[in-house]
Design a protein around this motif. Sequence first.
Motif, PDB file in Angstrom:
ATOM      1  N   LYS A 322      41.279  -4.280  52.805  1.00 31.87           N
ATOM      2  CA  LYS A 322      42.529  -3.566  52.595  1.00 31.87           C
ATOM      3  C   LYS A 322      42.329  -2.394  51.652  1.00 31.87           C
ATOM      4  N   ASP A 324      44.114  -1.490  49.288  1.00 34.29           N
ATOM      5  CA  ASP A 324      44.400  -1.848  47.897  1.00 34.29           C
ATOM      6  C   ASP A 324      43.154  -2.313  47.169  1.00 34.29           C
ATOM      7  N   GLN A 325      42.213  -2.923  47.887  1.00 34.22           N
ATOM      8  CA  GLN A 325      40.981  -3.346  47.250  1.00 34.22           C
ATOM      9  C   GLN A 325      40.174  -2.147  46.761  1.00 34.22           C
ATOM     10  N   ARG A 327      41.494   0.823  46.001  1.00 32.67           N
ATOM     11  CA  ARG A 327      42.248   1.441  44.910  1.00 32.67           C
ATOM     12  C   ARG A 327      42.059   0.675  43.602  1.00 32.67           C
ATOM     13  N   GLN A 328      42.039  -0.646  43.657  1.00 26.50           N
ATOM     14  CA  GLN A 328      41.887  -1.446  42.443  1.00 26.50           C
ATOM     15  C   GLN A 328      40.529  -1.236  41.781  1.00 26.50           C
ATOM     16  N   ASP A 338      42.236   9.613  45.364  1.00 32.54           N
ATOM     17  CA  ASP A 338      42.833   8.990  46.536  1.00 32.54           C
ATOM     18  C   ASP A 338      41.712   8.472  47.415  1.00 32.54           C
TER      19      ASP A 338
END
Length: 521
Positions: A322, A324-325, A327-328, A338
């Motif tokens: 994902k 989000d992984q 981004r984290q 980004d």
Amino acid sequence: MKGVIELVDLLDELIFTIMKKVNPQVLFLCSMINIGNYRLEQLAFDRCHSIDLTFDYFRVSHKLLMKRFYSNVMPRIIHDIKSLTINLYQISSIQTFVENNCNRTLPNLTHLKIMLGTKRSQIGTLYTIGNYQMFSLEMRKPLFAITPQFVALPDCTLGKNVATLCRSSLMHSIQSLEFDENLILTIIFANGELYFDQLSRLTHLRITLWGFHQCLHLLNQLASQLHSFTVTISKISCPHLKQLTMIMYNNFNNYKPCISLLQRLSNVEYLKLLFAIGTDGVTPNHFIDGSILERDILSYMPRLRQFNYHIRSILKHASHIKIDQIRQSFLQEQQPFDCVLDHFKNNYGQCQIYSLPFIGTRLDFISNRFPLFDINNTFSNVTILLLFDDVKPFENIFFERLTRALPRLRTLEIINQLEQQEKSLSVMKTNIDFPHLAVLILYDIHIDYAEQFICQNHHPSLIELTINKDILLAIISQNQQQARDNCSRVATLRTSKPSYESIDTIRNFFPLAYYVKHENE
């Protein structure tokens, strides 16, 4: 004589304005120097500190112009030239001149730039593809970019000319040396000789090389004196190197050696990385993310003050993690960034991470899912774009928005064999204008894209076209006026297959084009 008298009557400011509009530059120099008018000569001398000779010099009229330039003008401006931009083919002419006229050097020359291609005199646009063959095998690799073309300069006349130049006394005063970013020098590093031993004052270098061992050889000669170094890759510690830009848009697989290099550059304060990391079983089996940047690069650079990057990593059979992984993994980063994840039907996936504001001028393998159109105009400086999608076609509305999002676009390649679904008359009547598009590559496409870009869109600056042969012949058979207008200015044409049996038909549709023979012709 009447024209000269009228020019003399003008104010200096008006003459300067005229000078700026004359193309090529040497034309006005030949028109004002050695004509017997002292005032005009002085005005021309004031503009001789920077000389650009990169125009379409193959034309007969320009050959005569260059002959006059070297015989009448160049001897008068020897001491004025501080910056010189030339093409590969002009190296021997420059060297012959300085050997015969000014003791083998231009005494005040500090910046030299050597370009691969020529510049169109009508619009001042550089050729991108030129007359060189593509890496046809590389084209078949998934997610492998071929735009613009890298051209290797082997052990041939041109290669020897570059090597001879680098060792000549003309280079004694050079402080800044730039080579065309698409020109790969090979002969200079073929036998371990010191080709840059005349560059004792060099502090800024831009060069493209094959691999790490060449950079090692180069930096063994120059590392102690360089302040700015833009290169493909290298492998050595540079104690005085504080600014480094590394550009590798063509997928490279030597990930570990590259990281090993960066870990040795502990004094770097300003770092730019523009990478495309490929896959061959040696590269990491995971996408490059923030934690990897921190662990493998940033932790080794304690003096780093500014880090800008755009890194595209490609994996085969990539797991569907994902976003989000990703981004984290950047939680420790202070600067804006980004990232984009994309998966294709060809079993390849890619992850693009980039700092903000976006520093690159090139985007590769951009799909319908890439956030190309945002309210911040993040990618407005992009000039080279490769569109790829095997999941969804690019529709007309996509290209409408593209012209607004990328107003400076010069080179476009489209890879998409899916038929467009939105082809109603109301949609297709929309006029789309790409005012600066000079290079268009349409090899692996559905005919819809060729019909849209050649038969419907307007391309006033289009000078190079690479296209699927069968699709091209289909376009020609339609004989549409907009297609004729777009093709009338094309100067270089390539086709995907040999076209000898159709060459007359093609040349009739492209009256100004030089047809680059297919490698099988």
